[in-house]
Design a protein around this motif. Structure first.
Motif, PDB file in Angstrom:
ATOM      1  N   TRP A  54      -0.763  -6.039   4.378  1.00 56.83           N
ATOM      2  CA  TRP A  54       0.284  -5.118   4.826  1.00 56.83           C
ATOM      3  C   TRP A  54      -0.325  -3.807   5.300  1.00 56.83           C
ATOM      4  O   TRP A  54      -1.334  -3.346   4.755  1.00 56.83           O
ATOM      5  CB  TRP A  54       1.261  -4.834   3.685  1.00 56.83           C
ATOM      6  N   GLN A  55       0.302  -3.241   6.327  1.00 53.35           N
ATOM      7  CA  GLN A  55       0.016  -1.878   6.766  1.00 53.35           C
ATOM      8  C   GLN A  55       1.231  -1.021   6.471  1.00 53.35           C
ATOM      9  O   GLN A  55       2.357  -1.517   6.445  1.00 53.35           O
ATOM     10  CB  GLN A  55      -0.286  -1.834   8.270  1.00 53.35           C
ATOM     11  N   SER A  90       3.609  -6.678   8.270  1.00 52.09           N
ATOM     12  CA  SER A  90       2.622  -7.734   8.042  1.00 52.09           C
ATOM     13  C   SER A  90       2.649  -8.690   9.223  1.00 52.09           C
ATOM     14  O   SER A  90       3.717  -9.097   9.680  1.00 52.09           O
ATOM     15  CB  SER A  90       2.939  -8.494   6.749  1.00 52.09           C
ATOM     16  N   ALA A  91       1.464  -9.064   9.709  1.00 56.59           N
ATOM     17  CA  ALA A  91       1.350 -10.009  10.820  1.00 56.59           C
ATOM     18  C   ALA A  91       0.845 -11.369  10.371  1.00 56.59           C
ATOM     19  O   ALA A  91       0.676 -12.266  11.205  1.00 56.59           O
ATOM     20  CB  ALA A  91       0.415  -9.442  11.889  1.00 56.59           C
ATOM     21  N   ASP A  92       0.611 -11.550   9.064  1.00 59.34           N
ATOM     22  CA  ASP A  92       0.036 -12.809   8.577  1.00 59.34           C
ATOM     23  C   ASP A  92       0.870 -13.440   7.471  1.00 59.34           C
ATOM     24  O   ASP A  92       0.342 -14.056   6.547  1.00 59.34           O
ATOM     25  CB  ASP A  92      -1.405 -12.583   8.105  1.00 59.34           C
ATOM     26  N   GLY A  93       2.190 -13.287   7.567  1.00 58.01           N
ATOM     27  CA  GLY A  93       3.062 -13.950   6.605  1.00 58.01           C
ATOM     28  C   GLY A  93       3.121 -13.286   5.252  1.00 58.01           C
ATOM     29  O   GLY A  93       3.461 -13.936   4.264  1.00 58.01           O
ATOM     30  N   PRO A  99       0.835  -1.218   0.000  1.00 56.05           N
ATOM     31  CA  PRO A  99       0.000   0.000   0.000  1.00 56.05           C
ATOM     32  C   PRO A  99       0.863   1.259   0.000  1.00 56.05           C
ATOM     33  O   PRO A  99       1.956   1.288   0.569  1.00 56.05           O
ATOM     34  CB  PRO A  99      -0.817  -0.129   1.286  1.00 56.05           C
ATOM     35  N   LEU A 100       0.357   2.304  -0.632  1.00 59.30           N
ATOM     36  CA  LEU A 100       1.054   3.585  -0.665  1.00 59.30           C
ATOM     37  C   LEU A 100       0.742   4.378   0.598  1.00 59.30           C
ATOM     38  O   LEU A 100      -0.377   4.319   1.125  1.00 59.30           O
ATOM     39  CB  LEU A 100       0.637   4.381  -1.898  1.00 59.30           C
ATOM     40  N   PRO A 101       1.713   5.153   1.096  1.00 61.64           N
ATOM     41  CA  PRO A 101       1.513   5.858   2.367  1.00 61.64           C
ATOM     42  C   PRO A 101       0.769   7.167   2.246  1.00 61.64           C
ATOM     43  O   PRO A 101       0.566   7.859   3.239  1.00 61.64           O
ATOM     44  CB  PRO A 101       2.960   6.103   2.839  1.00 61.64           C
TER      45      PRO A 101
END
Length: 405
Positions: free
Chosen positions: A267-268, A260-263, A214-216
């Motif tokens: 993404w955040q 990422s918390a899910d592999g 994702p773009l910030p």
């Protein structure tokens, strides 16, 4: 690529390796220091912390050498891959070290391979990783031909193995890899698909899937480094918790961090205005360590336990230190990072590299501070590796440095 023609000995990778090194050194650093490093064109003194071997990486006649990566081996030395530039064509070359690891032989190509003058192709070795320290390394090469760009892969090291591409078949947008690491037992490559920041993931190194990052909100973004934390076993559930993944980079003059918390599925992204850019990230077994430059051009080091919340590294970086352009978590290749049934491996040693023109400094992370180890004005290392006997090897251009254990 010419990987399958190579007969180099087995090698392991220079992105992960190392045992802690403790040497008391205090060096004053200024904003424009000119570190000592021995007389130009000669070897440094044998009592120096770093020994310099100039022109260690030879090229065939009418060619030059660049972008060399080191692959330390469990038998004590290392192999290397790099670019042999013959003008119209840039080939991947392979070198093998022997003896005290200060003698390096060009194994391939001994002569510049014949090239079709109608085809201009450029190959640049990007990075390589062996996340578990067990020889399952992956090397990534950025390749262009005409207006096409793609990521080329070799799974198996300099001695050859399974080669492929990040995307098959190629598309018109092109894939430009920038860095490689590992997330949740998967190889992870970050770069661009066209103008879009992208992460590519593969459990085996042969079949890849990709996701846009994702773009910030600050304009186009560029990923520059990637790392993952180990999964954590929870005995009460007989299950593993996925270790977080992190990508660092820049966007609109501000550093950004994706997590990422899910592999790597989702993404955040967050902007971090305390830094202008973050150029590298590693995991030291406990926390992520990201390095880069501040808004004023100073060195910035950030740490995070979860990849989401970041703070300045409490370890002191001397005032006026140049930005750390790369960071390494080094482990000894004599022992895998993960060995089921055995005692836990020691944590990696963390090193970084800064530069002022052709003058370079290696920074060693100690419990309370980052300690400067100047290399002189003989080029800037592009790859560091821990050897089996505890020495650290560094390479920049055709120059090899060896650090005492």
């Amino acid at each position: 690529m010419g990987w399958r023609l190579v007969g180099a000995g087995a090698a392991t990778l220079a992105v992960l390796a190392g045992a802690a090194v403790t040497i008391a050194v205090t060096i004053a650093v200024t904003a424009r220091h000119r570190p000592a490093g021995g007389p130009a064109g000669g070897r440094d003194g044998q009592d120096a912390l770093w020994r310099r071997i100039p022109d260690a990486f030879a090229a065939p006649p009418e060619a030059t050498v660049s972008a060399v990566l080191l692959y330390p081996s469990a038998d004590g030395c290392f192999s290397a891959t790099g670019i042999v530039d013959a003008g119209i064509r840039r080939h991947v070359g392979v070198w093998v070290a022997a003896g005290a690891c200060d003698t390096v032989r060009l194994e391939w190509p001994v002569e510049v391979p014949p090239t079709n003058p109608q085809i201009t192709q450029r190959e640049t070795v990007v990075a390589a990783t062996d996340p578990n320290g067990d020889g399952t390394w992956l090397t990534v090469v950025a390749t262009t031909a005409g207006d096409r760009a793609w990521g080329e892969l070799i799974h198996g090291g300099p001695s050859g193995g399974v080669s492929g591409r990040l995307r098959e078949p190629l598309d018109d947008r092109g894939d430009v890899p920038v860095a490689v690491g590992a997330i949740h037992d998967q190889y992870a490559v970050v770069g661009r698909h066209g103008d879009e920041p992208t992460v590519y993931l593969s459990p085996s190194g042969s079949h890849w899937w990709d996701r846009p990052l994702p773009l910030p909100g600050t304009g186009p973004a560029e990923p520059l480094g990637v790392a993952g934390a180990p999964d954590v076993f929870r005995p009460e559930r007989s299950a593993f918790d996925i270790g977080p993944g992190v990508v660092v980079g820049r966007a609109g003059g501000v550093a950004v961090i994706w997590s990422s918390a899910d592999g790597g599925v989702t993404w955040q992204v967050r902007a971090h205005p305390e830094a202008a850019e973050l150029t590298g990230v590693v995991h030291d077994g406990s926390v992520f360590v990201a390095t880069g430059a501040g808004p004023g051009g100073d060195a910035v080091v950030l740490t995070s336990a979860d990849g989401v919340t970041w703070q300045r590294d409490p370890r002191t970086v001397p005032a006026g230190a140049r930005p750390f352009r790369s960071v390494y978590a080094l482990r000894s290749p004599a022992r895998p990072a993960f060995d089921l049934g055995g005692p836990p491996a020691p944590p990696p040693s963390v090193y970084a590299v800064s530069a002022d023109g052709e003058c370079a400094t290696v920074w060693r992370r100690e419990p309370d501070a980052w300690v400067a180890e100047p290399l002189g004005c003989h080029g800037v290392p592009a790859s560091l590796a821990q050897l089996a006997d505890g020495r650290v090897a560094a390479v920049g251009g055709t120059t090899l440095w060896l650090r005492k254990p």
